[in-house]
Enzyme design. Structure first.
Site, short mmCIF file in Angstrom:
data_model
loop_
_atom_site.label_atom_id
_atom_site.label_comp_id
_atom_site.label_asym_id
_atom_site.label_seq_id
_atom_site.Cartn_x
_atom_site.Cartn_y
_atom_site.Cartn_z
N LYS A 87 -7.98 19.30 -10.30
CA LYS A 87 -8.92 18.80 -11.32
C LYS A 87 -9.77 17.71 -10.69
O LYS A 87 -9.25 16.73 -10.13
CB LYS A 87 -8.11 18.26 -12.50
CG LYS A 87 -8.87 18.21 -13.81
CD LYS A 87 -7.90 17.83 -14.92
CE LYS A 87 -8.55 17.86 -16.28
NZ LYS A 87 -7.66 17.29 -17.30
O1 G3P Z 1 -8.15 17.34 -21.50
C1 G3P Z 1 -8.84 16.14 -21.71
C2 G3P Z 1 -8.13 15.34 -22.71
O2 G3P Z 1 -6.88 14.91 -22.22
C3 G3P Z 1 -8.87 14.22 -23.29
O3 G3P Z 1 -8.43 14.15 -24.59
O4 G3P Z 1 -8.03 13.15 -26.76
O5 G3P Z 1 -8.13 11.71 -24.67
O6 G3P Z 1 -10.19 12.74 -25.60
P1 G3P Z 1 -8.71 12.86 -25.45
#
Ligand code: G3P
Length: 218
Positions: A87
């Site tokens: 990633k």
């Molecule tokens: O896959 C990306 C994710 O982990 C981000 O999620 O909820 O932190 O915006 P969030």
């Protein structure tokens, strides 16, 4: 649409795997930190444990932000297990590294995508996946699902092989909207995935079936 779980929590990964619907896992440095995973050997062991649970792609994120560092880290991660996808953040050196990995046959997930232009660049560089963060766009009053639709149209216009991995999914409606628009993959928390199970008419219907069965079988 493939279902990935967005966590580094082994119990939740196992639960999604046991449900029989899991196609892969995404992690990031924040999710690893949430599980208290620190230090190179612990991080490596944790990725290996995740790869043993799920038979699918597991995104492991690099920390470096310069080309040489990304290559070094990414190559080491890719060697850990066949399931590992490197990633890489959407930055200039990240795009160069994605091209390098793509030429070497190493799978990549270009993360922190917030615009169609970024998604186009990542696809041109040969990313296996792009991760548009829909929840974080919603957080700033911009429709994250619109971005998925825009990327879908661009990729279909030119038949890019890069898969759209809708990330930062927060709730079941995000999953349904991603499926309607044609995202290739969604990654979200276990809570959003299991919320798809629920409907009050299912609950009341089942209760009635069981009560009727009991009446005549008492
Ligand atoms: O896959 C990306 C994710 O982990 C981000 O999620 O909820 O932190 O915006 P969030």
């Amino acid at each position: 649409m493939k279902f990935f779980i967005d966590t580094a929590n082994l119990d939740q990964i196992q639960e999604a795997q046991d449900l029989g619907i899991l196609d892969g896992v995404t992690t990031n440095p924040s999710l690893m930190a949430k599980e208290g995973i620190a230090g190179e050997s612990n991080v490596i062991n944790h990725y290996k444990k995740i790869c043993e649970i799920v038979d699918g792609d597991v995104s492991a994120e690099v920390i470096s932000t310069n080309f040489k560092g990304i290559i070094k880290e990414g190559e080491a991660l890719a060697k850990l297990h066949n399931n590992i996808v490197v990633k890489v953040p959407m930055i200039k050196d990240g795009v160069k590294a994605i091209k390098y990995f793509s030429d070497k046959g190493i799978k990549t997930n270009c993360t922190l995508i917030f615009s169609a232009g970024q998604a186009l660049l990542a696809a041109k560089a040969g990313a296996t996946y792009v991760s548009p963060f829909i929840g974080r766009l919603d957080d700033i009053s911009t429709d994250g699902i619109d971005l998925i639709a825009q990327i879908r149209e661009i990729y279909d216009n030119y038949m890019f092989g890069t898969e759209i991995l809708a990330a930062s999914v927060r709730h079941p409606m995000h999953i349904i909207q991603c499926a309607e628009i044609g995202a290739d993959v969604m990654t979200g928390p276990l809570s959003a995935i299991t919320a798809l199970l629920n409907h009050p008419l299912t609950d009341s219907g089942l209760a009635k079936f069981l009560a009727d069965f009991k009446k005549v079988n008492a």
